[in-house]
Scaffold this motif. Structure first.
Motif, PDB file in Angstrom:
ATOM      1  N   LEU A 157       0.818  -1.213   0.000  1.00 44.34           N
ATOM      2  CA  LEU A 157       0.000   0.000   0.000  1.00 44.34           C
ATOM      3  C   LEU A 157       0.850   1.260   0.000  1.00 44.34           C
ATOM      4  CD1 LEU A 157      -2.767   1.421   0.235  1.00 44.34           C
ATOM      5  CD2 LEU A 157      -2.509   1.254   2.722  1.00 44.34           C
ATOM      6  N   PHE A 158       1.954   1.264   0.732  1.00 41.20           N
ATOM      7  CA  PHE A 158       2.756   2.484   0.869  1.00 41.20           C
ATOM      8  C   PHE A 158       3.270   2.998  -0.487  1.00 41.20           C
ATOM      9  CE2 PHE A 158       6.299   5.172   2.241  1.00 41.20           C
ATOM     10  CZ  PHE A 158       5.637   5.984   3.154  1.00 41.20           C
ATOM     11  N   PRO A 159       3.852   2.153  -1.344  1.00 44.80           N
ATOM     12  CA  PRO A 159       4.267   2.651  -2.665  1.00 44.80           C
ATOM     13  C   PRO A 159       3.089   3.170  -3.502  1.00 44.80           C
ATOM     14  CG  PRO A 159       5.325   0.559  -2.205  1.00 44.80           C
ATOM     15  CD  PRO A 159       4.319   0.781  -1.115  1.00 44.80           C
ATOM     16  N   ILE A 160       1.924   2.567  -3.339  1.00 46.33           N
ATOM     17  CA  ILE A 160       0.741   3.045  -4.067  1.00 46.33           C
ATOM     18  C   ILE A 160       0.327   4.415  -3.557  1.00 46.33           C
ATOM     19  CG2 ILE A 160      -1.728   2.602  -4.453  1.00 46.33           C
ATOM     20  CD1 ILE A 160      -0.968  -0.398  -4.632  1.00 46.33           C
ATOM     21  N   LEU A 161       0.428   4.629  -2.245  1.00 46.22           N
ATOM     22  CA  LEU A 161       0.126   5.953  -1.689  1.00 46.22           C
ATOM     23  C   LEU A 161       1.082   7.006  -2.249  1.00 46.22           C
ATOM     24  CD1 LEU A 161      -0.591   5.038   2.040  1.00 46.22           C
ATOM     25  CD2 LEU A 161      -2.265   5.790   0.325  1.00 46.22           C
ATOM     26  N   ILE A 162       2.356   6.655  -2.348  1.00 45.97           N
ATOM     27  CA  ILE A 162       3.343   7.587  -2.912  1.00 45.97           C
ATOM     28  C   ILE A 162       2.970   7.916  -4.365  1.00 45.97           C
ATOM     29  CG2 ILE A 162       5.755   7.859  -3.615  1.00 45.97           C
ATOM     30  CD1 ILE A 162       6.481   6.057  -1.190  1.00 45.97           C
ATOM     31  N   GLN A 163       2.595   6.887  -5.115  1.00 45.97           N
ATOM     32  CA  GLN A 163       2.212   7.089  -6.516  1.00 45.97           C
ATOM     33  C   GLN A 163       0.988   7.998  -6.606  1.00 45.97           C
ATOM     34  OE1 GLN A 163      -0.667   5.521  -8.226  1.00 45.97           O
ATOM     35  NE2 GLN A 163      -0.054   6.558 -10.088  1.00 45.97           N
ATOM     36  N   VAL A 203      10.576   5.044   2.194  1.00 43.10           N
ATOM     37  CA  VAL A 203      10.357   6.278   2.953  1.00 43.10           C
ATOM     38  C   VAL A 203      11.103   7.447   2.314  1.00 43.10           C
ATOM     39  CG1 VAL A 203      10.641   7.360   5.208  1.00 43.10           C
ATOM     40  CG2 VAL A 203       9.953   4.992   5.071  1.00 43.10           C
ATOM     41  N   SER A 204      12.323   7.212   1.853  1.00 41.71           N
ATOM     42  CA  SER A 204      13.095   8.293   1.224  1.00 41.71           C
ATOM     43  C   SER A 204      12.384   8.834  -0.010  1.00 41.71           C
ATOM     44  CB  SER A 204      14.500   7.815   0.851  1.00 41.71           C
ATOM     45  OG  SER A 204      15.234   7.524   2.012  1.00 41.71           O
ATOM     46  N   GLU A 205      11.776   7.945  -0.779  1.00 42.16           N
ATOM     47  CA  GLU A 205      11.025   8.377  -1.952  1.00 42.16           C
ATOM     48  C   GLU A 205       9.851   9.273  -1.554  1.00 42.16           C
ATOM     49  OE1 GLU A 205       8.430   6.431  -5.606  1.00 42.16           O
ATOM     50  OE2 GLU A 205       9.751   5.118  -4.464  1.00 42.16           O
ATOM     51  N   ALA A 206       9.173   8.912  -0.478  1.00 41.79           N
ATOM     52  CA  ALA A 206       8.058   9.726   0.010  1.00 41.79           C
ATOM     53  C   ALA A 206       8.548  11.096   0.477  1.00 41.79           C
ATOM     54  CB  ALA A 206       7.332   9.007   1.144  1.00 41.79           C
ATOM     55  N   LEU A 235       7.354  14.605  -1.155  1.00 41.06           N
ATOM     56  CA  LEU A 235       6.729  15.640  -0.315  1.00 41.06           C
ATOM     57  C   LEU A 235       7.518  16.942  -0.388  1.00 41.06           C
ATOM     58  CD1 LEU A 235       5.769  13.429   2.725  1.00 41.06           C
ATOM     59  CD2 LEU A 235       4.151  14.767   1.348  1.00 41.06           C
ATOM     60  N   THR A 236       8.839  16.840  -0.356  1.00 39.97           N
ATOM     61  CA  THR A 236       9.691  18.030  -0.447  1.00 39.97           C
ATOM     62  C   THR A 236       9.470  18.750  -1.773  1.00 39.97           C
ATOM     63  OG1 THR A 236      11.343  16.961   0.959  1.00 39.97           O
ATOM     64  CG2 THR A 236      12.081  18.842  -0.342  1.00 39.97           C
ATOM     65  N   GLU A 237       9.434  17.987  -2.866  1.00 42.35           N
ATOM     66  CA  GLU A 237       9.201  18.591  -4.190  1.00 42.35           C
ATOM     67  C   GLU A 237       7.843  19.281  -4.249  1.00 42.35           C
ATOM     68  OE1 GLU A 237       9.586  15.440  -7.046  1.00 42.35           O
ATOM     69  OE2 GLU A 237      11.756  15.272  -6.745  1.00 42.35           O
ATOM     70  N   LEU A 238       6.816  18.620  -3.725  1.00 41.41           N
ATOM     71  CA  LEU A 238       5.478  19.212  -3.761  1.00 41.41           C
ATOM     72  C   LEU A 238       5.403  20.496  -2.937  1.00 41.41           C
ATOM     73  CD1 LEU A 238       3.264  16.007  -3.531  1.00 41.41           C
ATOM     74  CD2 LEU A 238       3.509  17.542  -5.498  1.00 41.41           C
ATOM     75  N   ILE A 239       6.082  20.513  -1.799  1.00 38.90           N
ATOM     76  CA  ILE A 239       6.107  21.725  -0.977  1.00 38.90           C
ATOM     77  C   ILE A 239       6.841  22.834  -1.709  1.00 38.90           C
ATOM     78  CG2 ILE A 239       6.972  22.757   1.170  1.00 38.90           C
ATOM     79  CD1 ILE A 239       6.448  19.940   2.468  1.00 38.90           C
ATOM     80  N   ARG A 240       7.980  22.509  -2.306  1.00 41.59           N
ATOM     81  CA  ARG A 240       8.748  23.521  -3.055  1.00 41.59           C
ATOM     82  C   ARG A 240       7.949  24.084  -4.224  1.00 41.59           C
ATOM     83  NH1 ARG A 240      14.469  21.465  -4.695  1.00 41.59           N
ATOM     84  NH2 ARG A 240      14.636  23.586  -5.446  1.00 41.59           N
ATOM     85  N   CYS A 274      19.137   2.979   3.013  1.00 43.10           N
ATOM     86  CA  CYS A 274      17.836   2.998   2.349  1.00 43.10           C
ATOM     87  C   CYS A 274      16.956   4.139   2.865  1.00 43.10           C
ATOM     88  CB  CYS A 274      17.132   1.660   2.513  1.00 43.10           C
ATOM     89  SG  CYS A 274      16.915   1.138   4.217  1.00 43.10           S
ATOM     90  N   TRP A 275      17.343   4.784   3.943  1.00 39.62           N
ATOM     91  CA  TRP A 275      16.547   5.876   4.502  1.00 39.62           C
ATOM     92  C   TRP A 275      17.298   7.198   4.434  1.00 39.62           C
ATOM     93  CZ3 TRP A 275      15.597   2.503   9.341  1.00 39.62           C
ATOM     94  CH2 TRP A 275      14.641   1.529   9.051  1.00 39.62           C
TER      95      TRP A 275
END
Length: 173
Positions: A61-67, A101-104, A108-113, A149-150
């Motif tokens: 589920l987590f990778p799908i949430l990121i997508q 988690v790093s991908e998320a 999130l950082t990109e979206l905030i920027r 990985c983090w």
């Protein structure tokens, strides 16, 4: 949540498959968006339980949430996905090494920027970013050595500090 906690592995996997397929649905009609939003509200409700949060964050589920955070055209869905991610990070009791988690954090950082002047959107995204950063720090402290990985990009801290400075300025006005 109690019912989910007591599910056998086979039932849990069926449940998870249904949730993932509904969230990953590409239907664009209003009913599909409403259904997806309702499911995300449900996930917010069950994500406050440690066992459920741990099972969900360590699942497919987590990778799908990121997508969905990356691709959803509807910002209400993106905001609710960010809330689910933040709640999972806050309430999980264990984090698997393969959870992206790093991908998320990068997303999130990109979206905030990209949406830095949109304070309403930042209010949706910043808590999730903060919870993920705290989760990584807690896991690394538990394990006594950092995991590659983090890795957290320095831009995430830069964006977070910029948001905090701007927030402080707003309170002084």
């Amino acid at each position: 949540a109690e019912k989910l906690s007591s599910m056998k592995d086979m039932d849990w996997n069926d449940f998870l498959q249904r949730v993932c397929s509904l969230i990953d649905s590409t239907e664009k009609n209003t009913g599909a968006a409403r259904s997806k939003l309702n499911l995300l509200y449900y996930l917010c409700t069950v994500a406050v339980h440690k066992e459920i949060a741990s099972r969900l964050i360590n699942s497919q589920l987590f990778p799908i949430l990121i997508q969905q955070l990356r691709a959803a055209a509807n910002w209400d869905i993106r905001a609710k996905v960010a809330q689910v991610i933040g709640l999972l990070a806050l309430h999980t009791s264990e984090l698997g090494e393969n959870v992206p988690v790093s991908e998320a954090i990068i997303l999130l950082t990109e979206l905030i920027r990209e949406n830095f002047r949109n304070s309403k959107l930042k209010q949706c995204l910043l808590p999730a970013l903060g919870e993920l950063l705290y989760l990584i720090a807690s896991e690394e402290e538990k394990r006594k050595h950092p995991r590659e990985c983090w890795v957290v990009p320095s831009v995430a801290y830069t964006v977070l500090m910029r948001c905090l400075r701007e927030g402080v300025r707003l309170f002084h006005c």
